[in-house]
Design an enzyme around this catalytic site. Structure first.
Site, PDB file in Angstrom:
ATOM      1  N   HIS A 183       0.849  -1.202   0.000  1.00 14.78           N
ATOM      2  CA  HIS A 183       0.000   0.000   0.000  1.00 14.78           C
ATOM      3  C   HIS A 183       0.875   1.238   0.000  1.00 14.78           C
ATOM      4  CE1 HIS A 183      -3.945  -1.889   1.715  1.00 14.78           C
ATOM      5  NE2 HIS A 183      -3.396  -2.610   0.766  1.00 14.78           N
ATOM      6  N   TYR A 208      -9.079   5.034   7.931  1.00 17.51           N
ATOM      7  CA  TYR A 208      -9.311   5.381   9.342  1.00 17.51           C
ATOM      8  C   TYR A 208     -10.407   6.436   9.388  1.00 17.51           C
ATOM      9  CZ  TYR A 208      -4.866   3.087  10.514  1.00 17.51           C
ATOM     10  OH  TYR A 208      -3.863   2.175  10.694  1.00 17.51           O
ATOM     11  N   PRO A 251      -4.058  -0.370  18.909  1.00 19.48           N
ATOM     12  CA  PRO A 251      -3.770  -0.766  17.526  1.00 19.48           C
ATOM     13  C   PRO A 251      -3.949   0.333  16.472  1.00 19.48           C
ATOM     14  CG  PRO A 251      -5.786  -1.824  18.307  1.00 19.48           C
ATOM     15  CD  PRO A 251      -5.189  -1.126  19.479  1.00 19.48           C
ATOM     16  N   LYS A 255       1.260  -0.609  15.149  1.00 21.62           N
ATOM     17  CA  LYS A 255       2.672  -0.701  15.533  1.00 21.62           C
ATOM     18  C   LYS A 255       3.057  -1.975  16.301  1.00 21.62           C
ATOM     19  CE  LYS A 255       4.364   2.958  13.778  1.00 21.62           C
ATOM     20  NZ  LYS A 255       4.152   2.474  12.428  1.00 21.62           N
ATOM     21  N   TYR A 280       4.019   6.392  10.474  1.00 24.71           N
ATOM     22  CA  TYR A 280       3.184   5.256  10.056  1.00 24.71           C
ATOM     23  C   TYR A 280       4.008   4.189   9.337  1.00 24.71           C
ATOM     24  CZ  TYR A 280      -1.062   2.755   8.895  1.00 24.71           C
ATOM     25  OH  TYR A 280      -2.031   1.793   8.820  1.00 24.71           O
TER      26      TYR A 280
HETATM   27  P1  RFL Z   1       2.035 -12.522  21.061  1.00 26.26           P
HETATM   28  O1  RFL Z   1       1.667 -12.574  19.643  1.00 26.26           O
HETATM   29  O2  RFL Z   1       0.968 -12.237  22.051  1.00 26.26           O
HETATM   30  O3  RFL Z   1       2.725 -13.916  21.393  1.00 26.26           O
HETATM   31  C1  RFL Z   1       2.984 -14.343  22.714  1.00 26.26           C
HETATM   32  C2  RFL Z   1       2.962 -15.838  22.729  1.00 26.26           C
HETATM   33  O4  RFL Z   1       3.281 -16.294  24.045  1.00 26.26           O
HETATM   34  C3  RFL Z   1       2.396 -17.329  24.391  1.00 26.26           C
HETATM   35  N1  RFL Z   1       2.333 -17.411  25.872  1.00 26.26           N
HETATM   36  C4  RFL Z   1       2.926 -18.373  26.596  1.00 26.26           C
HETATM   37  N2  RFL Z   1       3.687 -19.416  26.231  1.00 26.26           N
HETATM   38  C5  RFL Z   1       4.137 -20.242  27.214  1.00 26.26           C
HETATM   39  N3  RFL Z   1       3.819 -20.064  28.540  1.00 26.26           N
HETATM   40  C6  RFL Z   1       3.066 -19.019  28.937  1.00 26.26           C
HETATM   41  N4  RFL Z   1       2.770 -18.846  30.228  1.00 26.26           N
HETATM   42  C7  RFL Z   1       2.583 -18.119  27.938  1.00 26.26           C
HETATM   43  N5  RFL Z   1       1.815 -17.003  27.985  1.00 26.26           N
HETATM   44  C8  RFL Z   1       1.666 -16.593  26.715  1.00 26.26           C
HETATM   45  C9  RFL Z   1       1.088 -16.961  23.755  1.00 26.26           C
HETATM   46  O5  RFL Z   1       0.206 -18.065  23.584  1.00 26.26           O
HETATM   47  C10 RFL Z   1       1.583 -16.400  22.416  1.00 26.26           C
HETATM   48  O6  RFL Z   1       1.667 -17.389  21.414  1.00 26.26           O
HETATM   49  O7  RFL Z   1       3.203 -11.479  21.340  1.00 26.26           O
HETATM   50  P2  RFL Z   1       4.405 -10.953  20.411  1.00 26.26           P
HETATM   51  O8  RFL Z   1       5.127 -12.105  19.782  1.00 26.26           O
HETATM   52  O9  RFL Z   1       5.143 -10.001  21.254  1.00 26.26           O
HETATM   53  O10 RFL Z   1       3.699 -10.202  19.203  1.00 26.26           O
HETATM   54  C11 RFL Z   1       2.990  -9.009  19.428  1.00 26.26           C
HETATM   55  C12 RFL Z   1       1.814  -8.901  18.483  1.00 26.26           C
HETATM   56  O11 RFL Z   1       1.043 -10.083  18.550  1.00 26.26           O
HETATM   57  C13 RFL Z   1       0.915  -7.702  18.782  1.00 26.26           C
HETATM   58  O12 RFL Z   1       1.676  -6.590  19.154  1.00 26.26           O
HETATM   59  C14 RFL Z   1       0.056  -7.288  17.560  1.00 26.26           C
HETATM   60  O13 RFL Z   1      -0.885  -8.279  17.253  1.00 26.26           O
HETATM   61  C15 RFL Z   1      -0.671  -5.983  17.835  1.00 26.26           C
HETATM   62  N6  RFL Z   1      -1.547  -5.558  16.724  1.00 26.26           N
HETATM   63  C16 RFL Z   1      -1.030  -4.951  15.600  1.00 26.26           C
HETATM   64  N7  RFL Z   1       0.303  -4.808  15.449  1.00 26.26           N
HETATM   65  C17 RFL Z   1       0.815  -4.284  14.309  1.00 26.26           C
HETATM   66  O14 RFL Z   1       2.038  -4.174  14.184  1.00 26.26           O
HETATM   67  N8  RFL Z   1       0.018  -3.883  13.239  1.00 26.26           N
HETATM   68  C18 RFL Z   1      -1.332  -3.996  13.329  1.00 26.26           C
HETATM   69  O15 RFL Z   1      -2.008  -3.693  12.349  1.00 26.26           O
HETATM   70  C19 RFL Z   1      -1.899  -4.512  14.542  1.00 26.26           C
HETATM   71  N9  RFL Z   1      -3.231  -4.659  14.648  1.00 26.26           N
HETATM   72  C20 RFL Z   1      -2.911  -5.782  16.801  1.00 26.26           C
HETATM   73  C21 RFL Z   1      -3.736  -5.306  15.745  1.00 26.26           C
HETATM   74  C22 RFL Z   1      -3.462  -6.470  17.865  1.00 26.26           C
HETATM   75  C23 RFL Z   1      -4.812  -6.672  17.903  1.00 26.26           C
HETATM   76  N10 RFL Z   1      -5.284  -7.419  18.990  1.00 26.26           N
HETATM   77  C24 RFL Z   1      -6.150  -8.519  18.840  1.00 26.26           C
HETATM   78  C25 RFL Z   1      -4.630  -7.312  20.278  1.00 26.26           C
HETATM   79  C26 RFL Z   1      -5.096  -5.494  15.790  1.00 26.26           C
HETATM   80  C27 RFL Z   1      -5.637  -6.155  16.871  1.00 26.26           C
HETATM   81  C28 RFL Z   1      -7.125  -6.310  16.900  1.00 26.26           C
HETATM   82  C1  PHB Z   2      -5.586  -4.658  10.426  1.00 25.25           C
HETATM   83  O1  PHB Z   2      -5.529  -4.822   9.189  1.00 25.25           O
HETATM   84  O2  PHB Z   2      -5.942  -5.556  11.193  1.00 25.25           O
HETATM   85  C2  PHB Z   2      -5.225  -3.338  11.000  1.00 25.25           C
HETATM   86  C3  PHB Z   2      -4.858  -2.295  10.162  1.00 25.25           C
HETATM   87  C4  PHB Z   2      -4.505  -1.066  10.703  1.00 25.25           C
HETATM   88  C5  PHB Z   2      -4.523  -0.900  12.068  1.00 25.25           C
HETATM   89  C6  PHB Z   2      -4.876  -1.937  12.916  1.00 25.25           C
HETATM   90  C7  PHB Z   2      -5.233  -3.165  12.375  1.00 25.25           C
HETATM   91  O3  PHB Z   2      -4.173   0.306  12.605  1.00 25.25           O
END
Ligand code: RFL
Ligand code: PHB
Length: 394
Positions: A74, A203, A295, A299, A387
């Site tokens: 994008h 957004y 989110p 980031k 961004y």
């Molecule tokens: P994770 O992915 O949470 O992985 C942690 C892992 O540890 C495991 N765990 C354990 N394992 C063993 N023993 C235990 N006691 C444990 N406790 C936990 C878990 O099962 C899991 O597998 O952390 P990590 O690797 O630091 O990654 C971080 C990302 O997952 C997170 O920051 C992003 O998903 C946030 N996020 C977004 N980030 C972006 O860069 N761009 C985005 O567009 C974006 N959109 C989002 C998001 C997060 C969202 N949610 C659901 C929180 C959109 C959403 C809706």
């Molecule tokens: C997504 O595609 O899930 C998404 C995109 C932008 C955001 C957060 C989540 O800021």
């Protein structure tokens, strides 16, 4: 079961898996311990936006075969204020940088496949993980795996176990400082078999609340609605979700969302959180274990990638050149990028959401800021620079 390795990693999310792979490329062995099953971590729908730097990191690590084919590049994003959309040309504003839309679960699938192809050790469904003696040179991870007691003896522990993990809480109180902010709203997110509303991420700042239109492919849309933190999903049948999405995403020229089968539905709370420092003894925290961003700035996953890139380089300098300076600098190096992302995520969140109990003052500040971004190149450029992601090494 008792194993010895150099780096014991708790958590098989993007942070833990990528760290394990980067260490492998440098000839450093590690073992990953994960609470959930492989299917569970591969299907957890989460982030979707990769910064240029994250894509570069994955490419340099040889992990971009599918990403190159299926990732959607994008060059811009859209900011919708009321019924009017404004395009920010990220590429033009940043001297050529872009973002790539590729689901986090796809990154995780690619990483797991690569680790297993390289005979990397990942213990899925490891229960009751605990870490001990990480203030000494004989750190350990203990867990239960298929009713057997497991023990990993390691030089270092990488706490990559997300916000609800066990690593951060294992650090003695007083050795770590927490900075925290919880927002008075959440996101109701859906994944739908539907054509995305636009080719770019949108957004929306709307009087009814924030909305976001994103995608996973040309056929699968990812959509979010601002909702209450305690929102009951049972009160949101698909029809009501589509109705609300139409209300918030419709433009004066009649553009709106395309409906389709809802494949997944969930509510995500919003918080900002930083634990400082990101290291205690021989325990290094990375990704969501150390920090959370709302989110709105896209980031979270990118910070996880950036942390483990720094950590892998520091561990490599330790094992191959007997250097400890990069390990000493790990927390400060990461926190610089983390706090920039914290500010940007807070800024985007504050500018785009409807705050309950807000008087007219806050609303007018939001309007003024949005006006500034769509009318001033300097303001648009600042948003775009953040961004697409700040350059590494700054
Ligand atoms: P994770 O992915 O949470 O992985 C942690 C892992 O540890 C495991 N765990 C354990 N394992 C063993 N023993 C235990 N006691 C444990 N406790 C936990 C878990 O099962 C899991 O597998 O952390 P990590 O690797 O630091 O990654 C971080 C990302 O997952 C997170 O920051 C992003 O998903 C946030 N996020 C977004 N980030 C972006 O860069 N761009 C985005 O567009 C974006 N959109 C989002 C998001 C997060 C969202 N949610 C659901 C929180 C959109 C959403 C809706
Ligand atoms: C997504 O595609 O899930 C998404 C995109 C932008 C955001 C957060 C989540 O800021």
């Amino acid at each position: 079961m008792r194993e010895r390795t150099k780096v014991g990693i708790v958590g098989a999310g993007p942070a833990g898996l990528l760290l394990s792979h980067l260490l492998h490329l440098d000839g450093i062995d590690s073992v990953v311990v994960e609470a959930r099953s492989r299917a569970y971590v591969e299907n957890r729908v989460r982030a979707g936006v990769l910064e240029q730097g994250s894509v570069d990191t994955l490419r340099e690590a040889g992990l971009d075969e599918r990403l190159r084919r299926e990732g959607l590049v994008h060059e811009g994003i859209q900011i919708q204020v009321g019924e009017h959309r404004h395009r920010l040309d990220l590429k033009e504003l940043t001297g050529g940088k872009v973002i790539t839309v590729y689901g986090q679960q796809e990154v995780v699938k690619d990483l797991i496949a690569q680790r297993l192809a390289d005979k990397g050790a990942i213990f899925f469904e490891a229960e009751n993980a605990a870490i001990c003696d990480f203030e000494t040179e004989r750190a350990r991870i203990t867990f239960t795996h298929a009713t057997e007691q497991g023990e990993i003896l390691c030089d270092f522990v990488a706490g990559c176990d997300g916000f609800h993990g066990i690593c951060r809480p294992s650090i003695p109180q007083g050795a770590i400082t927490i900075f925290d902010r919880v927002y008075p709203f959440a996101w109701l997110g859906i994944l739908a078999k539907a054509e995305p509303a636009s080719e770019e991420v949108i957004y929306v700042n709307h009087p009814r609340g924030f909305a976001l239109s994103s995608m996973r492919s040309h056929e699968v849309a990812r959509l979010y609605l601002q909702c209450r933190p305690d929102e009951d999903l049972a009160l949101w049948p698909d029809g009501r979700i589509w109705e609300e999405l139409h209300k918030r995403l419709r433009t004066s020229s009649g553009d709106t969302v395309h409906e389709g089968e809802v494949l997944e539905k969930g509510v995500t709370g919003m918080r900002s959180f930083v634990a400082e420092p990101m290291r205690h003894g021989r325990l290094f925290l990375a990704g969501d274990a150390a920090h959370i961003v709302p989110p709105t700035g896209a980031k979270g996953m990118n910070l996880a990638v950036a942390d483990v890139r720094v950590l892998a380089q520091a561990l490599s300098a330790f094992y191959h050149h007997n250097r400890t300076d990069l390990l000493e600098a790990y927390s400060a190096t990461c926190l610089k990028r983390v706090w920039r992302a914290e500010h940007f995520s807070w800024f985007m969140t504050s500018m785009l959401h409807k705050f309950p109990d807000e008087d007219g003052f806050g609303q007018r500040l939001q309007r003024s800021q949005l006006d500034y971004i769509v009318s001033s190149r300097a303001a648009a450029q600042s948003l775009a620079e953040n961004y697409v992601g700040m350059p590494y090494g700054r």
